[in-house]
Design a protein around this motif. Structure first.
Motif, PDB file in Angstrom:
ATOM      1  N   GLY A 267       0.818  -1.219   0.000  1.00  0.00           N
ATOM      2  CA  GLY A 267       0.000   0.000   0.000  1.00  0.00           C
ATOM      3  C   GLY A 267       0.844   1.257   0.000  1.00  0.00           C
ATOM      4  N   GLU A 270       4.081   3.883  -4.305  1.00  0.00           N
ATOM      5  CA  GLU A 270       3.423   5.031  -4.911  1.00  0.00           C
ATOM      6  C   GLU A 270       2.793   4.717  -6.262  1.00  0.00           C
ATOM      7  OE1 GLU A 270       6.133   8.147  -5.913  1.00  0.00           O
ATOM      8  OE2 GLU A 270       7.825   6.761  -6.123  1.00  0.00           O
ATOM      9  N   TRP A 271       3.332   3.714  -6.998  1.00  0.00           N
ATOM     10  CA  TRP A 271       2.782   3.377  -8.309  1.00  0.00           C
ATOM     11  C   TRP A 271       1.839   2.171  -8.250  1.00  0.00           C
ATOM     12  CZ3 TRP A 271       3.054   6.558 -12.262  1.00  0.00           C
ATOM     13  CH2 TRP A 271       4.096   7.501 -12.308  1.00  0.00           C
ATOM     14  N   LYS A 273      -1.282   1.835  -6.965  1.00  0.00           N
ATOM     15  CA  LYS A 273      -2.645   2.121  -7.392  1.00  0.00           C
ATOM     16  C   LYS A 273      -2.714   2.350  -8.902  1.00  0.00           C
ATOM     17  CE  LYS A 273      -4.133   4.137  -2.984  1.00  0.00           C
ATOM     18  NZ  LYS A 273      -4.663   5.358  -2.316  1.00  0.00           N
ATOM     19  N   ILE A 276      -2.657  -0.997 -10.686  1.00  0.00           N
ATOM     20  CA  ILE A 276      -3.921  -1.721 -10.529  1.00  0.00           C
ATOM     21  C   ILE A 276      -4.994  -1.118 -11.428  1.00  0.00           C
ATOM     22  CG2 ILE A 276      -5.778  -2.286  -8.917  1.00  0.00           C
ATOM     23  CD1 ILE A 276      -3.660  -2.417  -6.711  1.00  0.00           C
ATOM     24  N   GLU A 277      -5.088   0.213 -11.430  1.00  0.00           N
ATOM     25  CA  GLU A 277      -6.100   0.866 -12.254  1.00  0.00           C
ATOM     26  C   GLU A 277      -5.855   0.594 -13.739  1.00  0.00           C
ATOM     27  OE1 GLU A 277      -8.835   2.339 -11.391  1.00  0.00           O
ATOM     28  OE2 GLU A 277      -8.429   2.034  -9.260  1.00  0.00           O
ATOM     29  N   LYS A 280      -6.783  -2.958 -14.467  1.00  0.00           N
ATOM     30  CA  LYS A 280      -8.245  -3.077 -14.487  1.00  0.00           C
ATOM     31  C   LYS A 280      -8.787  -2.604 -15.839  1.00  0.00           C
ATOM     32  CE  LYS A 280     -10.316  -1.340 -10.925  1.00  0.00           C
ATOM     33  NZ  LYS A 280     -10.978  -0.357 -10.034  1.00  0.00           N
ATOM     34  N   PRO A 304      -4.778  -4.373  -1.248  1.00  0.00           N
ATOM     35  CA  PRO A 304      -5.304  -3.072  -1.716  1.00  0.00           C
ATOM     36  C   PRO A 304      -6.785  -3.156  -2.075  1.00  0.00           C
ATOM     37  CG  PRO A 304      -3.181  -3.539  -2.731  1.00  0.00           C
ATOM     38  CD  PRO A 304      -3.577  -4.787  -2.007  1.00  0.00           C
ATOM     39  N   GLU A 305      -7.516  -2.100  -1.717  1.00  0.00           N
ATOM     40  CA  GLU A 305      -8.951  -2.075  -1.971  1.00  0.00           C
ATOM     41  C   GLU A 305      -9.260  -2.184  -3.459  1.00  0.00           C
ATOM     42  OE1 GLU A 305     -10.687   1.348  -0.236  1.00  0.00           O
ATOM     43  OE2 GLU A 305     -10.185   0.797   1.853  1.00  0.00           O
ATOM     44  N   GLN A 306      -8.387  -1.615  -4.298  1.00  0.00           N
ATOM     45  CA  GLN A 306      -8.633  -1.656  -5.744  1.00  0.00           C
ATOM     46  C   GLN A 306      -8.667  -3.100  -6.250  1.00  0.00           C
ATOM     47  OE1 GLN A 306      -6.380   0.145  -4.218  1.00  0.00           O
ATOM     48  NE2 GLN A 306      -6.590   2.290  -4.839  1.00  0.00           N
TER      49      GLN A 306
END
Length: 343
Positions: A267, A270-271, A273, A276-277, A280, A304-306
Motif C-alpha cells: 500500500g 506510490e505506483w 494504485k 492496478i487501475e 483493471k 489493496p482495496e482496488q
C-alpha cells in the motif's frame, strides 16, 4: 535360329564357355532336352524357365553354387506337369553353408530326379568337401549354429531398434513439457497474429521495493530462465528519460498478464494504485488475459482495496516468502506456470 525350328526337341550348348544366355533365346520353343554342360554358369539362367516342356537339363561341369527360390519353384512346377524331369548338377561348385540352407532343405523335399545325385559334393565353410547327400540327411547337425546366428542377428536388431526408439522417446518424454509449451506458444502467437494482437511481454510484474530481492532470486529465474517467458520489471526495463506513467501504461498494454507481488507494505508503493487501475482498464477492454496476485505473508486487510473491488477478475495465490516445504512450494510454482501458459 531357334525361332525357325519350332519342332526342335533337343539342343546342345555344351563346351561353349557360356556364362549367360539372352532372355529371348528360348521364347516359344518345344525343347524337351537341353544340354548346357561344361560352361561357366554360376547360376541357372532364368531364360531356361521358359521351356515349358523340358524333361531333362544337363548343367554338369559348371560353377553353380546353389539354386535360387525362383528356379527351385519352377522345377517343382515342371514335376507337376511332366512327372518326369531329370537335372544333372554333377561336378559343380555347390556350397553348403548357412546361406544355402534353404536350397539344401529343398533337396530333401523335391521330386526332381538328380542324375548321379549320390556323388554330388559341396564345399563347407572350412573349405572341406562333403558328400551332399550326407549333409542333407543331417542338416541340423551341420548347421546348428545357423539358428544361433539368426537369433543373434534378430537379437541385435531388436536391441538396436529398442535403443533407436527408446532414446528419442526418452528425450521427448524428458523434455515433453518444454516441447508442449514451445508448440503451444508458437500456436498462440499464430492465433494472435490472426487476431492482430501483438504482445511485447508475457508478464508485467508490479511490486514494492522490498520485494525485489525475492523477485530477482526466485521469480525471474523461474519465469524467464526456466519457462522462457519475457517479463517487464520497472527497476530494470523502464527507459530513462521517458515519463514513468506513459512507460508503465504502455508496458501493461503490451503484456499478456500482470502479476502483483503483494506484501504488507504494498500500500505504500506510490505506483501500486496506478498499476492496478491500468490493469483493471486493460482487463475490461479484453486486452489483458489474467491478473494474478501473489500474497506474501499478508492479511486480508493488507490487500489493496482496488484489487478487492475486482476480486472476481483476480487470481490470488497465497505464497509464504520464507516457506521451506518444497512440496507446497512446487505446487504453487506449477499453478503459476499453468496460469501464465494457458489462456
Amino acid at each position: 535360329m531357334l525361332g525357325h525350328a519350332p519342332k526342335l526337341k533337343s539342343i546342345d550348348l555344351s563346351f561353349n564357355n557360356l556364362w549367360t544366355i539372352n532372355m529371348k533365346l528360348f521364347n516359344d520353343n518345344n525343347i524337351m532336352h537341353c544340354n548346357m554342360s561344361n560352361n561357366l554358369f554360376r547360376t541357372i539362367p532364368s531364360s531356361v524357365s521358359k521351356l515349358r516342356y523340358l524333361e531333362s537339363l544337363d548343367l554338369s561341369n559348371n560353377l553353380i553354387t546353389s539354386l535360387d527360390y525362383t528356379i527351385r519353384k519352377w522345377f517343382d512346377e515342371i514335376i507337376v506337369t511332366s512327372q518326369n524331369f531329370s537335372l544333372n548338377l554333377n561336378n559343380n561348385a555347390l556350397i553348403c553353408s548357412c546361406d544355402t540352407v534353404e536350397f539344401l532343405l529343398w533337396l530333401t523335399k523335391t521330386e526332381v530326379s538328380f542324375v548321379n545325385g549320390n556323388n554330388y559334393t559341396c564345399t563347407m565353410s572350412n573349405n572341406s568337401q562333403v558328400n551332399l547327400i550326407e549333409v542333407t540327411k543331417d542338416i541340423n547337425r551341420y548347421f546348428a549354429e545357423c539358428k544361433a546366428n539368426l537369433w543373434l542377428r534378430i537379437g541385435i536388431l531388436l536391441v538396436s531398434c529398442t535403443f533407436g526408439i527408446s532414446i528419442p522417446l526418452s528425450i521427448l518424454y524428458y523434455y515433453r513439457w518444454k516441447l508442449i509449451l514451445f508448440l503451444f506458444r508458437k500456436f498462440r502467437r499464430a492465433v494472435e497474429r490472426g487476431l492482430h494482437v501483438n504482445y511485447e511481454y508475457d508478464v508485467y510484474i508490479s511490486y514494492e521495493e522490498r520485494s525485489i530481492s525475492w523477485i530477482k532470486k526466485h521469480l525471474l529465474p523461474k519465469v524467464e530462465t526456466e519457462w522462457g517467458l519475457k517479463t517487464f520489471v520497472h527497476d530494470r526495463d523502464l527507459i530513462p528519460g521517458e515519463l514513468t506513467s506513459d512507460s508503465k501504461a504502455l508496458s501493461i498494454h503490451q503484456s499478456r498478464h500482470v502479476i502483483f507481488v503483494i506484501t504488507e507494505r504494498f500500500g505504500e508503493y506510490e505506483w501500486g494504485k496506478f498499476d492496478i487501475e491500468r490493469a483493471k482498464y486493460e482487463k475490461y477492454t479484453q486486452n489483458l488475459m489474467k491478473i494474478i496476485a501473489i500474497l506474501q505473508n499478508v492479511h486480508v486487510n493488507d490487500i489493496p482495496e482496488q484489487l478487492v473491488d475486482i476480486s472476481n477478475d483476480v487470481i490470488f495465490i497465497n505464497w509464504h516468502e520464507h516457506e521451506t516445504k518444497i512440496s507446497e512450494n512446487q505446487t504453487r510454482w506449477f499453478k503459476l506456470k499453468t496460469l501464465l501458459f494457458l489462456n
